[in-house]
Design an enzyme around this catalytic site. Structure first.
Site, PDB file in Angstrom:
ATOM      1  N   GLY A   1      -1.934  -7.035  -0.829  1.00  0.00           N
ATOM      2  CA  GLY A   1      -1.228  -6.273   0.202  1.00  0.00           C
ATOM      3  C   GLY A   1      -1.887  -4.941   0.431  1.00  0.00           C
TER       4      GLY A   1
ATOM      5  NE  ARG B   1       4.508 -20.235  14.534  1.00  0.00           N
ATOM      6  CZ  ARG B   1       4.966 -20.051  15.771  1.00  0.00           C
ATOM      7  NH1 ARG B   1       5.719 -20.978  16.337  1.00  0.00           N
ATOM      8  NH2 ARG B   1       4.680 -18.958  16.426  1.00  0.00           N
TER       9      ARG B   1
ATOM     10  CG  ASP C   1      -1.918 -12.782  -2.671  1.00  0.00           C
ATOM     11  OD1 ASP C   1      -1.770 -12.110  -3.694  1.00  0.00           O
ATOM     12  OD2 ASP C   1      -2.556 -12.389  -1.676  1.00  0.00           O
TER      13      ASP C   1
ATOM     14  CD  GLU D   1      -8.540  -3.872  -0.761  1.00  0.00           C
ATOM     15  OE1 GLU D   1      -7.453  -4.295  -1.206  1.00  0.00           O
ATOM     16  OE2 GLU D   1      -9.081  -4.341   0.259  1.00  0.00           O
TER      17      GLU D   1
ATOM     18  CG  HIS E   1      -5.633  -7.884  -4.064  1.00  0.00           C
ATOM     19  ND1 HIS E   1      -5.221  -9.137  -4.378  1.00  0.00           N
ATOM     20  CD2 HIS E   1      -6.414  -8.010  -2.955  1.00  0.00           C
ATOM     21  CE1 HIS E   1      -5.721 -10.003  -3.499  1.00  0.00           C
ATOM     22  NE2 HIS E   1      -6.451  -9.340  -2.619  1.00  0.00           N
TER      23      HIS E   1
ATOM     24  CG  HIS F   1      -6.964 -13.489   0.782  1.00  0.00           C
ATOM     25  ND1 HIS F   1      -5.747 -13.271   0.179  1.00  0.00           N
ATOM     26  CD2 HIS F   1      -7.798 -12.533   0.287  1.00  0.00           C
ATOM     27  CE1 HIS F   1      -5.836 -12.212  -0.623  1.00  0.00           C
ATOM     28  NE2 HIS F   1      -7.072 -11.748  -0.578  1.00  0.00           N
TER      29      HIS F   1
ATOM     30  CG  HIS G   1     -10.713 -11.669  -4.075  1.00  0.00           C
ATOM     31  ND1 HIS G   1     -10.047 -10.743  -4.856  1.00  0.00           N
ATOM     32  CD2 HIS G   1     -10.210 -11.536  -2.826  1.00  0.00           C
ATOM     33  CE1 HIS G   1      -9.185 -10.079  -4.100  1.00  0.00           C
ATOM     34  NE2 HIS G   1      -9.270 -10.536  -2.859  1.00  0.00           N
TER      35      HIS G   1
ATOM     36  CG  ASP H   1     -10.806  -9.764   0.458  1.00  0.00           C
ATOM     37  OD1 ASP H   1      -9.899 -10.447  -0.029  1.00  0.00           O
ATOM     38  OD2 ASP H   1     -10.687  -8.546   0.724  1.00  0.00           O
TER      39      ASP H   1
HETATM   40 ZN   LIG Z   1      -8.061  -9.918  -1.236  1.00  0.00          ZN
END
Ligand SMILES: [Zn+2]
Length: 348
Positions: A184, A83, A150, A215, A212, A16, A14, A292
């Site tokens: 999110g 970008r 995601d 949480e 997710h 990002h 997990h 995370d």
């Molecule tokens: Zn997460």
């Protein structure tokens, strides 16, 4: 930091990509990009006058939030400076370098495809960049990496379906695209039930599924994720509130991706001694430890293992079991899993 934890072969499930951007890298990106993005259906962007160049200290200050909103502002500051393919290649490579430095041998990494779409950016460019970074990273650091695309739950099911389509398309180019998940900030605004068709379509087309859940919202959100067919639960912080849910997690050995520092920094968990990690472990839930967003939460996977040991008294052998879980719960093919598990068992 204990030597055992540092050298223990670990996987992270997990993580990002956008949350792995260290202050020095974001400062560098902020020098590359100072113009606002072209209008992408987002009024705020249209009105913005340009992006400031940030010093490393300013980024550090930005990462010093105390709640979920502050976290989202920091996340935004990162994503609006990502970008080009080069940007994405850079952050992927640096993330893998840090994984290697902690003996994280395998990672399954979320890419916020939903945010890229929402910003009106071309995802094929992003994918070119992350794949270039992954290729170099695998070669230079020997870290294995899979992507999970995601979607942002409060953008709704149609936007999530676009993310599934993107994952299927990219998977044709690279087997490194393994799965799909929803994340999110607001589980209540985007409850799992809305995404039943999206998950069904992902599963039918060969994607592995995560979500997710639990949480910020309660156990009903975790039930919802399980009912969608999620194979792993991201966070699952509030699952303990429901006895039947706990029994289901144990019996079905559904892996839970625990993110201690994240839960503390976002305020989803009030204090470390209130975190259910040790309870989950003791009753037989298949827990894993994860960062995370390691840069934004100023942590690393070895720090998370260290925190678990310090706060809950996990023994080294128990941490080895958690490291085993991290490979066991991965989406790797069986033979690769076994290779990694042998390494964990042989480690001394
Ligand atoms: Zn997460």
């Amino acid at each position: 930091m204990s030597d055992f934890i540092h050298r223990l072969p670990k996987a992270e499930l997990h993580l990002h990509l956008e949350g792995s951007v260290e202050p020095a890298t974001l400062a560098e990106l902020s020098r590359r990009h100072t113009t606002p993005l072209p209008f992408s259906g987002n009024k705020y962007e249209q009105a913005s006058e340009g992006l400031p160049v940030l010093s490393e200290d300013e980024v550090r200050a930005l990462y010093q939030y105390k709640d979920f909103l502050g976290f989202l502002m920091a996340f935004k500051a990162v994503t609006e400076r990502l970008r080009t393919a080069d940007d994405y290649e850079l952050i992927t490579y640096r993330m893998m370098e840090r994984l290697r430095a902690q003996n994280v041998l395998h990672a399954e990494v979320y890419v916020s495809v939903g945010v890229v779409h929402w910003r009106g950016q071309e995802f094929s460019e992003v994918f070119r960049g992350i794949e270039a970074g992954r290729g170099h990273g695998e070669k230079d650091f020997g870290v294995s990496l899979l992507w999970i695309f995601d979607a942002v739950r409060h953008f709704g099911p149609d936007a999530a379906q676009r993310v599934v389509e993107e994952a299927v398309r990219c998977r044709e180019q690279s087997a490194s695209v393994i799965g799909f998940g929803i994340g999110g900030d607001d589980e209540r605004r985007g409850p799992p039930e809305l995404f039943r068709e999206v998950y069904r379509s992902g599963r039918e087309r060969g994607l592995r599924l995560t979500a997710h859940a639990g949480e910020a919202a309660g156990p009903e959100s975790v039930w919802g994720a399980i009912n969608l067919g999620a194979e792993r639960i991201g966070h699952g912080l509030n699952a303990w509130q429901d006895r039947e849910l706990m029994a289901a997690l144990v019996e079905r050995q559904i892996p839970v991706e625990i993110c201690l520092s994240s839960n503390l920094r976002t305020g989803c968990c009030a204090a470390a001694n209130k975190h259910p990690l040790k309870t989950y472990f003791d009753v037989g839930v298949m827990v894993t430890l994860n960062t995370d967003d390691p840069a934004m939460f100023e942590t690393s996977l070895e720090q998370e293992y260290g925190l678990a040991q310090k706060e809950f008294g996990f023994s080294d052998e128990q941490l080895r079991e958690i490291a085993r879980n991290s490979f066991e719960a991965s989406f790797l093919p069986a033979e690769k899993k076994l290779q990694f598990l042998d390494m964990v068992d042989a480690f001394s």
